[in-house]
Design a protein around this motif. Sequence first.
Motif, PDB file in Angstrom:
ATOM      1  N   ALA A   1       7.093   0.207  -8.192  1.00  0.00           N
ATOM      2  CA  ALA A   1       6.454  -0.566  -9.511  1.00  0.00           C
ATOM      3  C   ALA A   1       7.375  -2.030  -9.049  1.00  0.00           C
ATOM      4  O   ALA A   1       6.434  -2.977  -9.146  1.00  0.00           O
ATOM      5  CB  ALA A   1       6.899  -0.228 -10.627  1.00  0.00           C
ATOM      6  N   ILE A   2       8.391  -2.075  -8.931  1.00  0.00           N
ATOM      7  CA  ILE A   2       8.990  -3.536  -8.641  1.00  0.00           C
ATOM      8  C   ILE A   2       8.634  -4.066  -7.426  1.00  0.00           C
ATOM      9  O   ILE A   2       8.441  -5.196  -7.471  1.00  0.00           O
ATOM     10  CB  ILE A   2      10.605  -2.881  -8.946  1.00  0.00           C
ATOM     11  N   TYR A   3       8.682  -3.163  -6.667  1.00  0.00           N
ATOM     12  CA  TYR A   3       8.062  -3.805  -5.155  1.00  0.00           C
ATOM     13  C   TYR A   3       6.927  -4.188  -4.980  1.00  0.00           C
ATOM     14  O   TYR A   3       6.571  -5.433  -4.525  1.00  0.00           O
ATOM     15  CB  TYR A   3       8.233  -2.824  -3.853  1.00  0.00           C
ATOM     16  N   THR A   4       5.940  -3.542  -5.401  1.00  0.00           N
ATOM     17  CA  THR A   4       4.454  -3.998  -5.737  1.00  0.00           C
ATOM     18  C   THR A   4       4.443  -5.067  -6.602  1.00  0.00           C
ATOM     19  O   THR A   4       3.684  -5.930  -6.048  1.00  0.00           O
ATOM     20  CB  THR A   4       3.650  -2.705  -6.252  1.00  0.00           C
ATOM     21  N   ILE A   5       4.831  -5.329  -7.558  1.00  0.00           N
ATOM     22  CA  ILE A   5       4.742  -6.320  -8.535  1.00  0.00           C
ATOM     23  C   ILE A   5       5.271  -7.786  -7.693  1.00  0.00           C
ATOM     24  O   ILE A   5       4.794  -8.850  -8.125  1.00  0.00           O
ATOM     25  CB  ILE A   5       5.271  -6.241  -9.855  1.00  0.00           C
ATOM     26  N   SER A   6       6.538  -7.449  -7.342  1.00  0.00           N
ATOM     27  CA  SER A   6       7.229  -8.479  -6.685  1.00  0.00           C
ATOM     28  C   SER A   6       6.365  -9.218  -5.397  1.00  0.00           C
ATOM     29  O   SER A   6       6.099 -10.390  -5.301  1.00  0.00           O
ATOM     30  CB  SER A   6       8.611  -8.225  -6.324  1.00  0.00           C
ATOM     31  N   SER A   7       5.882  -8.254  -4.703  1.00  0.00           N
ATOM     32  CA  SER A   7       5.139  -8.643  -3.646  1.00  0.00           C
ATOM     33  C   SER A   7       3.964  -9.444  -4.006  1.00  0.00           C
ATOM     34  O   SER A   7       3.588 -10.392  -3.390  1.00  0.00           O
ATOM     35  CB  SER A   7       4.482  -7.344  -2.761  1.00  0.00           C
ATOM     36  N   ILE A   8       3.003  -9.041  -4.967  1.00  0.00           N
ATOM     37  CA  ILE A   8       1.963  -9.678  -5.365  1.00  0.00           C
ATOM     38  C   ILE A   8       2.438 -11.140  -6.053  1.00  0.00           C
ATOM     39  O   ILE A   8       1.626 -12.069  -6.029  1.00  0.00           O
ATOM     40  CB  ILE A   8       1.294  -8.856  -6.665  1.00  0.00           C
ATOM     41  N   ASN A   9       3.569 -11.108  -6.726  1.00  0.00           N
ATOM     42  CA  ASN A   9       4.071 -12.384  -7.143  1.00  0.00           C
ATOM     43  C   ASN A   9       4.096 -13.590  -6.034  1.00  0.00           C
ATOM     44  O   ASN A   9       3.774 -14.671  -6.069  1.00  0.00           O
ATOM     45  CB  ASN A   9       5.180 -12.197  -8.101  1.00  0.00           C
ATOM     46  N   ILE A  10       4.701 -13.037  -4.974  1.00  0.00           N
ATOM     47  CA  ILE A  10       4.937 -14.024  -3.873  1.00  0.00           C
ATOM     48  C   ILE A  10       3.373 -14.351  -3.272  1.00  0.00           C
ATOM     49  O   ILE A  10       3.343 -15.627  -3.104  1.00  0.00           O
ATOM     50  CB  ILE A  10       5.623 -13.252  -2.814  1.00  0.00           C
ATOM     51  N   TYR A  11       2.724 -13.369  -3.360  1.00  0.00           N
ATOM     52  CA  TYR A  11       1.241 -13.682  -2.646  1.00  0.00           C
ATOM     53  C   TYR A  11       0.540 -14.705  -3.421  1.00  0.00           C
ATOM     54  O   TYR A  11      -0.104 -15.753  -3.089  1.00  0.00           O
ATOM     55  CB  TYR A  11       0.606 -12.371  -2.659  1.00  0.00           C
ATOM     56  N   GLU A  12       0.820 -14.387  -4.714  1.00  0.00           N
ATOM     57  CA  GLU A  12       0.060 -15.456  -5.632  1.00  0.00           C
ATOM     58  C   GLU A  12       0.751 -16.980  -5.888  1.00  0.00           C
ATOM     59  O   GLU A  12       0.036 -17.933  -5.834  1.00  0.00           O
ATOM     60  CB  GLU A  12       0.123 -15.097  -6.911  1.00  0.00           C
ATOM     61  N   ARG A  13       2.018 -16.984  -5.365  1.00  0.00           N
ATOM     62  CA  ARG A  13       2.687 -18.223  -5.368  1.00  0.00           C
ATOM     63  C   ARG A  13       2.852 -18.860  -3.976  1.00  0.00           C
ATOM     64  O   ARG A  13       3.664 -19.665  -3.795  1.00  0.00           O
ATOM     65  CB  ARG A  13       3.998 -18.082  -6.102  1.00  0.00           C
ATOM     66  N   ASN A  14       1.675 -18.453  -3.085  1.00  0.00           N
ATOM     67  CA  ASN A  14       2.003 -19.127  -1.746  1.00  0.00           C
ATOM     68  C   ASN A  14       2.069 -20.516  -1.556  1.00  0.00           C
ATOM     69  O   ASN A  14       2.751 -21.115  -0.904  1.00  0.00           O
ATOM     70  CB  ASN A  14       0.959 -18.340  -0.769  1.00  0.00           C
ATOM     71  N   ARG A  15       1.267 -21.143  -2.295  1.00  0.00           N
ATOM     72  CA  ARG A  15       0.979 -22.541  -2.383  1.00  0.00           C
ATOM     73  C   ARG A  15       2.247 -23.192  -2.991  1.00  0.00           C
ATOM     74  O   ARG A  15       2.782 -24.199  -2.335  1.00  0.00           O
ATOM     75  CB  ARG A  15      -0.204 -23.176  -3.061  1.00  0.00           C
ATOM     76  N   GLU A  16       2.771 -22.655  -3.899  1.00  0.00           N
ATOM     77  CA  GLU A  16       3.933 -23.220  -4.414  1.00  0.00           C
ATOM     78  C   GLU A  16       5.065 -23.029  -3.527  1.00  0.00           C
ATOM     79  O   GLU A  16       5.915 -24.078  -3.646  1.00  0.00           O
ATOM     80  CB  GLU A  16       4.011 -22.477  -5.985  1.00  0.00           C
ATOM     81  N   LEU A  17       5.504 -21.958  -3.154  1.00  0.00           N
ATOM     82  CA  LEU A  17       6.553 -21.659  -2.232  1.00  0.00           C
ATOM     83  C   LEU A  17       6.423 -22.645  -1.049  1.00  0.00           C
ATOM     84  O   LEU A  17       7.391 -23.010  -0.349  1.00  0.00           O
ATOM     85  CB  LEU A  17       6.466 -20.308  -2.067  1.00  0.00           C
ATOM     86  N   ALA A  18       5.011 -22.659  -0.494  1.00  0.00           N
ATOM     87  CA  ALA A  18       4.982 -23.617   0.742  1.00  0.00           C
ATOM     88  C   ALA A  18       5.110 -24.845   0.320  1.00  0.00           C
ATOM     89  O   ALA A  18       5.843 -25.807   1.230  1.00  0.00           O
ATOM     90  CB  ALA A  18       3.413 -23.336   1.247  1.00  0.00           C
ATOM     91  N   THR A  19       4.889 -25.586  -0.935  1.00  0.00           N
ATOM     92  CA  THR A  19       5.089 -26.923  -1.282  1.00  0.00           C
ATOM     93  C   THR A  19       6.712 -27.035  -1.150  1.00  0.00           C
ATOM     94  O   THR A  19       7.340 -27.927  -0.692  1.00  0.00           O
ATOM     95  CB  THR A  19       4.643 -27.088  -2.680  1.00  0.00           C
ATOM     96  N   LEU A  20       7.251 -25.919  -1.781  1.00  0.00           N
ATOM     97  CA  LEU A  20       8.892 -26.170  -1.991  1.00  0.00           C
ATOM     98  C   LEU A  20       9.491 -26.200  -0.407  1.00  0.00           C
ATOM     99  O   LEU A  20      10.484 -26.898  -0.043  1.00  0.00           O
ATOM    100  CB  LEU A  20       9.561 -24.998  -2.651  1.00  0.00           C
ATOM    101  N   LYS A  21       8.824 -25.582   0.531  1.00  0.00           N
ATOM    102  CA  LYS A  21       9.404 -25.472   1.993  1.00  0.00           C
ATOM    103  C   LYS A  21       9.213 -26.792   2.704  1.00  0.00           C
ATOM    104  O   LYS A  21       9.939 -27.501   3.435  1.00  0.00           O
ATOM    105  CB  LYS A  21       8.698 -24.324   2.841  1.00  0.00           C
TER     106      LYS A  21
ATOM    107  N   PHE B   1       0.739  -1.201  -0.011  1.00  0.00           N
ATOM    108  CA  PHE B   1       0.085   0.020  -0.112  1.00  0.00           C
ATOM    109  C   PHE B   1       0.825   1.290   0.010  1.00  0.00           C
ATOM    110  O   PHE B   1       0.579   2.289  -0.903  1.00  0.00           O
ATOM    111  CB  PHE B   1      -0.917   0.080   1.147  1.00  0.00           C
ATOM    112  N   LEU B   2       1.942   1.232   0.819  1.00  0.00           N
ATOM    113  CA  LEU B   2       2.854   2.273   0.985  1.00  0.00           C
ATOM    114  C   LEU B   2       3.497   2.509  -0.458  1.00  0.00           C
ATOM    115  O   LEU B   2       3.669   3.750  -1.137  1.00  0.00           O
ATOM    116  CB  LEU B   2       3.808   2.325   2.162  1.00  0.00           C
ATOM    117  N   SER B   3       3.806   1.706  -1.089  1.00  0.00           N
ATOM    118  CA  SER B   3       4.597   1.742  -2.320  1.00  0.00           C
ATOM    119  C   SER B   3       3.760   2.403  -3.523  1.00  0.00           C
ATOM    120  O   SER B   3       4.241   3.109  -4.338  1.00  0.00           O
ATOM    121  CB  SER B   3       5.235   0.506  -2.729  1.00  0.00           C
ATOM    122  N   LEU B   4       2.504   1.844  -3.688  1.00  0.00           N
ATOM    123  CA  LEU B   4       1.582   2.470  -4.370  1.00  0.00           C
ATOM    124  C   LEU B   4       1.309   3.908  -4.282  1.00  0.00           C
ATOM    125  O   LEU B   4       1.112   4.674  -5.011  1.00  0.00           O
ATOM    126  CB  LEU B   4       0.204   1.621  -4.391  1.00  0.00           C
TER     127      LEU B   4
END
Length: 775
Positions: free
Chosen positions: A661-681, A18-21
């Motif tokens: 721009a970079i922070y916001t888009i990267s943050s959303i990428n991580i949020y969208e890939r929660n399941r994938e990243l949790a699987t890797l963990k 929110f702050l970055s936007l």
Amino acid sequence: MTLFLKLLRDIKGSAGQFLSLALVVAVGAFFYTGLVTLSDNLNAYTKAYVSKHNLSDLNVYFSQISKQEVAGLSEVEGINKLEGRYTFDATEAFDGYNAALKVHSIPPNHEINTLAMMEGSLPSGRGEIVIDSRYAMEHQYRVGDEIQLRANGKEWGFTISGLGENVEHAKKNDIQDHKNHGIAYVGEEMIPEVAGGFFYNEILVDVKEGYNTDKIGESIEEKSKQLPYLSQESKERSFSYSRIQATLHNNSLMSKVIPLVLFLIEAIILFLAMSRMIDSQRSQVGVMKAVGVKNSSIMLHYMGYPVLVGLAGSILGYVMSATVFVPFIAVSNARSYTLPGIEFSLSYYSILPPLLVSSVFGMLACYLSGRTILKERAAQAMRPRPPKAMKRILLERIPGFWGRMPYSYKLILRNIFLNKQKALASSVGVAVSTVLLITAFGTQASLQKVANQFQQVYTYDLRVDFKKGESANTAISLPDGVKNSFLLSTLPIELKQGNQTEKASLVVTEKENSLIHFFDEKDNAISLETNGVLVPKSYADHYNISEGDLVTILFAAPELRNKTVEMKVLNISTQYSSPSFYITPAYLESFGLDYNPTSLLVEADQAAALPSIRGYFEQHPHVDTIADKTDLRKEARYILQQNSFVFIMFIICSVVLSFGAIYTISSINIYERNRELATLKVLGYQKNKINRLIFFENIIITTFAVLVALPVSGYVYTLVVKALSSTHQQIPDQLNVLIISLSALLAFALTILSNLLLRRKVTGIHMIEALKSVE
């Protein structure tokens, strides 16, 4: 109310996003409110100041003219009022230097070029004088102090009766040097003592509304055939007024171009971010639909996010502009012009455009993304999207290549190609930010080039300007120690191209003049010849003038009979600041016009001889002003000081936009890939390895974005340079490999910084929560 509380929890849960936007919006609001305030307030004040103090429409110069003769000229049709005055040059001695003052007499009950008194009163007797307040401030003078001036070989003592400013001298010289240059006013009682008799040498003309000033000037010249007439200067051609008008023009351009560019970038970043955010919350949309929330309420709920972003960013930008931008432009304006009483205040209405732009584009993104999800049934929306069918990517088809690639790199490449649209959207945000960085650094380099050109073009040690009516051919002899000297004259002209007419200046100087240098657009030296005119590139670009063309020139000075001639374009010369047309005396005389040089350029044979040469010219009664290399360096620094703040802030804001721009888009990428990243963990991947996966993926996206940005940035930079350029100033194209490389490196540095700040998001992924099925 429940949905509003959810919105606040969403903001709290992703405060960094929110702050970055909000910062992205704040950048646009900061520049828009600041530049609009500068342009609007300066424009409104100047119009009121000129009108209130009745700036003369025309100044006519004579060797001497009596009151009766002035009254006779007032019969010219269209003249509202005439005022005569006597103007002379004086000096005041200080420890180690002399300050030059231009002194005007004030007629009783004067109504033209009236003084704006800061303190004290107008001179009421022969021993009283009013000096300009900025000169008084430099020398710590106050009302009642004594001042000693020297003029025409005599010395006079005065008592300062008041401090004031005059609209005709809002700008004294190019660098507003108040220490060495001042303006003063005395009563008419002093004229006989200084001049040796009572007469005027200047007439101020107030023209009736609706009448043509140039035509009235021609009529005055016609009636002055039996008088010692010298020359005349219209308001539009006067130094101070023309510089203010050029500043107003440039400020108007900047207040439109820079905010427009920032608003477009802001809109793109918000549109991409909001589209991705809505798509990432499809399960929450499904839950809201399941508990009976209307589709319209859900849509309004998500539209509230960009509205709050826009509100927070606009208020932040407004506050930053009020605390940083406005105080700076107040100081900068005071350094550029003397405009007593001017104030720069932000209008509350200036907050609306950035708020509306950010809100509209954010709401549009929410609508376009949300309408697809809202069409789905609740149960369908609550489930994650089914995984896409994986196809073999091109790299897998290369024999032996895919098998040797580490598994982590395969994950990165497959994720990018599986989500091509998302990767492309991320690339767009980074590419736009990179374009902005390249444009900002390129514009700052252009500004540096403008300042540096002064010392490349002008290599003289002294420039000596003679008083009006004095010709350098007969006015002066040269002292010892002069190595080279060349004469020149500057004439007011009008360039006519089709139905368009543009005021300009024509400099006439010898072909052999080695103290002024000319360059083409590739910085190659070009020479002045006797068979044509050198045209400034700023005029050539605006009017599509090419080498070999014929241009129509009108000599605007009445003493040159307003003659119109056609000149052959010899070459196009790059002149970034104060561009002028150049010809030789021989070419001028080929049109039947006389060459009367009014300035002298001097080169000393050694630096030690320069003080004595300057002292010689300072004592000469026909000399008006003297400028040297120090003045050129001051002018170059002055240009940088006056303009660098805006472009430095532009660079800082570009960095903020890029990071947002970079922070916001990267943050959303991580949020969208929660399941994938949790699987890797769960599978045993360490945090460092997971962070490395995300890091390399973002680096690949940034690399692609930078490659896309390179050709686009050249086009955008060209548009900005053209928008900021005019016939009165040329902004050089300084985009080069170094600037592009620096911008690209900064884009990668911001990507790395974003990844470092987002590491905690990866660490904070709850494996069980992310992997559990939707009940």
